[in-house]
Design a protein around this motif. Sequence first.
Motif, PDB file in Angstrom:
ATOM      1  N   ILE A 105       0.832  -1.205   0.000  1.00 15.92           N
ATOM      2  CA  ILE A 105       0.000   0.000   0.000  1.00 15.92           C
ATOM      3  C   ILE A 105       0.869   1.259   0.000  1.00 15.92           C
ATOM      4  CG2 ILE A 105      -1.666   1.328   1.342  1.00 15.92           C
ATOM      5  CD1 ILE A 105      -2.856  -1.327   2.278  1.00 15.92           C
ATOM      6  N   HIS A 108       2.319   1.693  -3.371  1.00 17.15           N
ATOM      7  CA  HIS A 108       1.326   2.182  -4.317  1.00 17.15           C
ATOM      8  C   HIS A 108       1.091   3.674  -4.128  1.00 17.15           C
ATOM      9  CE1 HIS A 108      -2.832   3.007  -5.698  1.00 17.15           C
ATOM     10  NE2 HIS A 108      -2.507   2.190  -6.684  1.00 17.15           N
ATOM     11  N   LEU A 125      -7.283   2.595  -1.364  1.00 15.58           N
ATOM     12  CA  LEU A 125      -7.535   1.434  -2.215  1.00 15.58           C
ATOM     13  C   LEU A 125      -8.713   0.662  -1.667  1.00 15.58           C
ATOM     14  CD1 LEU A 125      -3.880   0.135  -2.725  1.00 15.58           C
ATOM     15  CD2 LEU A 125      -5.300   1.266  -4.426  1.00 15.58           C
ATOM     16  N   SER A 126      -9.501   0.137  -2.561  1.00 11.47           N
ATOM     17  CA  SER A 126     -10.614  -0.699  -2.133  1.00 11.47           C
ATOM     18  C   SER A 126     -10.088  -2.030  -1.620  1.00 11.47           C
ATOM     19  CB  SER A 126     -11.580  -0.924  -3.294  1.00 11.47           C
ATOM     20  OG  SER A 126     -10.951  -1.665  -4.327  1.00 11.47           O
ATOM     21  N   ASP A 129      -8.871  -4.071  -4.517  1.00  8.47           N
ATOM     22  CA  ASP A 129      -7.568  -3.637  -5.008  1.00  8.47           C
ATOM     23  C   ASP A 129      -6.442  -4.109  -4.089  1.00  8.47           C
ATOM     24  OD1 ASP A 129      -8.682  -2.406  -7.197  1.00  8.47           O
ATOM     25  OD2 ASP A 129      -8.832  -0.438  -6.231  1.00  8.47           O
ATOM     26  N   LYS A 130      -6.684  -4.024  -2.784  1.00 10.50           N
ATOM     27  CA  LYS A 130      -5.658  -4.487  -1.834  1.00 10.50           C
ATOM     28  C   LYS A 130      -5.409  -5.982  -1.995  1.00 10.50           C
ATOM     29  CE  LYS A 130      -6.597  -0.973   1.690  1.00 10.50           C
ATOM     30  NZ  LYS A 130      -7.047  -0.735   3.082  1.00 10.50           N
ATOM     31  N   GLN A 191      -5.120  -3.807 -14.390  1.00 10.20           N
ATOM     32  CA  GLN A 191      -4.610  -3.026 -13.271  1.00 10.20           C
ATOM     33  C   GLN A 191      -3.336  -3.649 -12.692  1.00 10.20           C
ATOM     34  OE1 GLN A 191      -5.827   0.072 -11.769  1.00 10.20           O
ATOM     35  NE2 GLN A 191      -3.727  -0.219 -11.117  1.00 10.20           N
ATOM     36  N   TRP A 195       0.557  -2.142 -12.527  1.00 10.46           N
ATOM     37  CA  TRP A 195       1.404  -2.076 -11.333  1.00 10.46           C
ATOM     38  C   TRP A 195       2.760  -2.725 -11.592  1.00 10.46           C
ATOM     39  CZ3 TRP A 195      -3.224  -4.070  -7.995  1.00 10.46           C
ATOM     40  CH2 TRP A 195      -4.061  -2.988  -7.688  1.00 10.46           C
TER      41      TRP A 195
END
Length: 450
Positions: A105, A108, A125-126, A129-130, A191, A195
């Motif tokens: 996190i 990010h 982040l949702s 997403d995590k 996504q 990353w």
Amino acid sequence: MTKATTKVSVGKNLKTIDLVQRNLAKRKRAEWRFRAYGVSAILFGLACLLILFSDIIGKGHGAFLQTQIYLEVTFDSQRLNIDDPTRDAQVRRANYDNVISQALIVQHERDNKATATKAGSPITLSALDKRQLLNLISTGAVYTIRQSLNDNPRLLNQTVGLWLIADDDVDNYVKNIGHDGKGFSSRLNKQQQEWVNNWIAKDQVRQVFNTTFFTSGDSREPEQAGIRSALVGSLYMLLVTIGLTFPIGIAAAVYLEEYAAKNRVTDFIEVNINNLAAVPSIIFGLLGLAIFIGFFDMPRSVPLMGGLVLTLMTLPTIIISSRAAIKAVPPSIRDAAYGLGASKMQVVLHHVIPLAMPGMLTGAIIGFALALGETAPLLMIGMVAFIVDVPNGLMDPSSALPVQIFLWADSPERAFIERSSAAIMVLLIFLITMNGLAVWLRHRLGRSYQ
């Protein structure tokens, strides 16, 4: 003799010479075609072998590389739930996934700092997403962090940069990123690919030699799977096979060739030995299942059991090759030894066996190489079990390298296909080495009878 008779005789000779020349030319053409067929067969076989090796190496060479991701991990005592890092119990039960998630996190947020709001509020982040972000790191990364804390307890509440093992999907994506979608379909979503691409651009992704492949046992996670357990199990089984097959096979061959009388009993034994050498290997697995497991109640999936089954399978081949080597010793060697007053045992031990030993070793090593690559008889005795720990003895549960290849090739993950090809490469290296050793021993120990 008249001129007419002379002309007729010369004409007949010319016809005979022409006929012989035509026949010779025809025979030469037939011989050339025969040689061409032989050369074509050899070239075809070499081409097939080259295609096979190219396919195996092309699919398996990537398994010797492992993808790692660089993260700055904070050993937060509250997130880890550790009060005293010197206590092994607390270190083993710590929540390392929590600190990995927090490190991801933070990474990010640092990567997306330019797109943060003007107020400077952190990018949130949702939960999905995590979870997707955490899936980029292998579950085996917790062992790296735990080992670091074990080696240096002062790391508690400190931030340290670590290279962590990437998930197998990330590993496949990094190795095939240059394909531009040609022949490769990544399991990462857009996504996750973004990353990873961002980390690659910042040199936070690297590929190193995959030591895990050689130092770890089997695992349900491809990036953590290795061949050490299967390799050690195969070596234990090979030791059992060598220890039983070689002395028994040579003793049986010497008895049948030098001592046994030629009668119906020995003829019956010879016929059955030749028949057993042609029996499919899975039959020996059924025999081991019925006798060693069913009758003697031996445990399944242990190297001793596998070695006994491979001994039954290899013994006829060793006996046949050893008998052929003994037959190749000229009778004059025996007669000379008898003429000098040697006994039967002295002739066999001092002359016949030493001269026949190169052929015996060659046949034995080739038989052992075949046993090392067998799968069917081992499947019948339960060597197909999922074994993680490395066996420490003949009675510890283990797998075998051919069986490990069989299990990995049947797995749906693409990374297991890569590792099965790499395991095939390791097995082929062992087989080629053993066959090369057989050829070297034959030339090194071979003797001339002249």
